[in-house]
Design a protein around this motif. Sequence first.
Motif, PDB file in Angstrom:
ATOM      1  N   PHE A 219      21.231   0.481  14.566  1.00  0.00           N
ATOM      2  CA  PHE A 219      20.962   2.013  14.059  1.00  0.00           C
ATOM      3  C   PHE A 219      21.864   1.992  12.723  1.00  0.00           C
ATOM      4  N   GLY A 220      21.265   2.679  11.795  1.00  0.00           N
ATOM      5  CA  GLY A 220      21.887   2.981  10.403  1.00  0.00           C
ATOM      6  C   GLY A 220      21.355   3.841   9.520  1.00  0.00           C
ATOM      7  N   PHE A 221      22.198   3.892   8.416  1.00  0.00           N
ATOM      8  CA  PHE A 221      21.756   5.035   7.343  1.00  0.00           C
ATOM      9  C   PHE A 221      21.582   4.444   5.844  1.00  0.00           C
ATOM     10  N   GLY A 226      18.460   8.554   2.155  1.00  0.00           N
ATOM     11  CA  GLY A 226      19.259   9.576   2.832  1.00  0.00           C
ATOM     12  C   GLY A 226      18.619   9.822   4.288  1.00  0.00           C
ATOM     13  N   GLU A 227      17.838   8.423   4.779  1.00  0.00           N
ATOM     14  CA  GLU A 227      17.401   8.496   6.041  1.00  0.00           C
ATOM     15  C   GLU A 227      18.145   7.628   7.252  1.00  0.00           C
ATOM     16  N   PHE A 228      18.248   8.230   8.215  1.00  0.00           N
ATOM     17  CA  PHE A 228      18.787   7.474   9.575  1.00  0.00           C
ATOM     18  C   PHE A 228      17.545   6.858  10.068  1.00  0.00           C
ATOM     19  N   LYS A 229      17.873   5.501  10.696  1.00  0.00           N
ATOM     20  CA  LYS A 229      16.627   4.719  11.137  1.00  0.00           C
ATOM     21  C   LYS A 229      17.162   4.009  12.309  1.00  0.00           C
ATOM     22  N   VAL A 230      16.380   3.668  13.364  1.00  0.00           N
ATOM     23  CA  VAL A 230      16.470   2.829  14.529  1.00  0.00           C
ATOM     24  C   VAL A 230      15.605   1.733  14.372  1.00  0.00           C
ATOM     25  N   VAL A 231      16.184   0.457  14.618  1.00  0.00           N
ATOM     26  CA  VAL A 231      15.291  -0.735  14.492  1.00  0.00           C
ATOM     27  C   VAL A 231      15.258  -1.158  15.841  1.00  0.00           C
ATOM     28  N   ARG A 232      14.059  -1.539  16.324  1.00  0.00           N
ATOM     29  CA  ARG A 232      13.985  -2.078  17.805  1.00  0.00           C
ATOM     30  C   ARG A 232      13.404  -3.461  17.453  1.00  0.00           C
ATOM     31  N   THR A 250      12.209   6.431  12.400  1.00  0.00           N
ATOM     32  CA  THR A 250      12.787   7.310  11.260  1.00  0.00           C
ATOM     33  C   THR A 250      13.190   8.569  11.962  1.00  0.00           C
ATOM     34  N   VAL A 251      14.558   8.884  11.968  1.00  0.00           N
ATOM     35  CA  VAL A 251      14.945  10.193  12.550  1.00  0.00           C
ATOM     36  C   VAL A 251      14.428  11.321  11.734  1.00  0.00           C
ATOM     37  N   GLY A 252      13.970  12.220  12.702  1.00  0.00           N
ATOM     38  CA  GLY A 252      13.010  13.491  11.832  1.00  0.00           C
ATOM     39  C   GLY A 252      11.637  13.302  12.104  1.00  0.00           C
ATOM     40  N   THR A 253      10.977  12.055  12.427  1.00  0.00           N
ATOM     41  CA  THR A 253       9.585  11.931  12.601  1.00  0.00           C
ATOM     42  C   THR A 253       9.493  11.938  14.199  1.00  0.00           C
TER      43      THR A 253
END
Length: 438
Positions: A219-221, A226-232, A250-253
């Motif tokens: 998890f990072g920014f 300016g996006e927060f993302k989660v990687v799996r 991508t947080v917000g999608t």
Amino acid sequence: MDLSPKKGIQKKKATPEADDLPVKGMDLLPSEFTIDILSRLPITSPVEEGREKKRVNLADDPSNGATVQIDLHLLPPEIVLEILSRLPIASLIQFKTTSNGGYDLVADPRLPSMFRNRLSDSDPCLILFDYNFLLSWALQLYFVDSEGCSRRVRKIEPPQHSGIDKLVGSCNGLLCLSFPIIDGSSVSHRLLIYNPFVGDAVRVPPANRFLNQSESFGFGFHPRTGEFKVVRIVCYENDTDDESMVQVFTVGTTEWRNKGAPPPQLTDEIGPPEALVEGSLHWVTDVGMGGVGLICGIISFELADEVFEEIPHPPCQRFVSRDYSLSVLNGCLSAAGLVDTLHCDIWVMKQYRVKESWVKQFSFLPYFLGGWPRFFTVICALKNGEILLLYNSSSLVSYDPVENRFKTLQISGLPNRFQALPFLPSLFSAKATMNLQV
């Protein structure tokens, strides 16, 4: 399954015998803050219409470490905000929940920004976490404030009281937590992004589930986008023809996106990334066998362009994953480890991605503290120039490089075993932090 936010920081009912005494005005402020603020006020402060003015008398303060009590409603709003923005986060939350009218004062929309700006002058707080074996490896979360005369551990209740099993990562005042979903022999994880001090959480949509899979998250920014993302990263526990894969959210999608296979070094079951630097997540990975035995490398995932890269490791004699761990020191990627049981080295990459910029910043003899010193990790650099270390997953130790001296921190209520990470608390909600519609 109820995923609604619940308690956040656990509050005790205040009693005269309790560590947390009832809050009244400024009695949570250290005296030096109180005197400094009061010294900037006029002799009389304006009050609400219909109330008698009160004189602020500095001579009443003994200046001996005691605290000063004052009715905040007697002060101009700008002064009240300045006072509240100087409070440690735990005291501020306590003030909000126990002080008469405190909620209205803390709810001022200007306060989160003022509080965030003040954090640059303070040491980071700490999030501690361990696992409760009696509750099927349920994650236990704790918090230690960076300020205050009584540093002690406070329990954090996640938004879902049972089931949270992993801390995926943290950034910008947010925690990314996971909880398992069991369907027969298949286990997958759902994610929550949570602000433990505001108490709100954002749910991440579920990813695709696969049989015989193991999965790891990051998890990072990224400051540029300016996006927060989660990687799996999905790997397979049994020998199959299926390839491992990487997915990004991508947080917000609303959907996860497939990004192909991970590098070969990450195809085995891998843990969460150890450091977020320059918008990239970093892992120490096994590369293969060399002349000095098992050799390792550093792999990053750049969150803006969503690509993996190999980062040059420190030019030490033997860079081995079981001996070295990654962290962030003053914004730079750092690698620390025990060298041949003789001394400990902390390397810092002064210019990101530049191999020649690795510098051996600190080197010291092992600190023997209740066991073999192999198990130490760097948590963060402190404002006084010292380095905060975690030894043997059980003790917080500060290292003074000038005096070459160690000091075990005395913090009340530490768990028997735990991991620790630096954390900058936020008064912005999780949705506001991630620019989501509130």
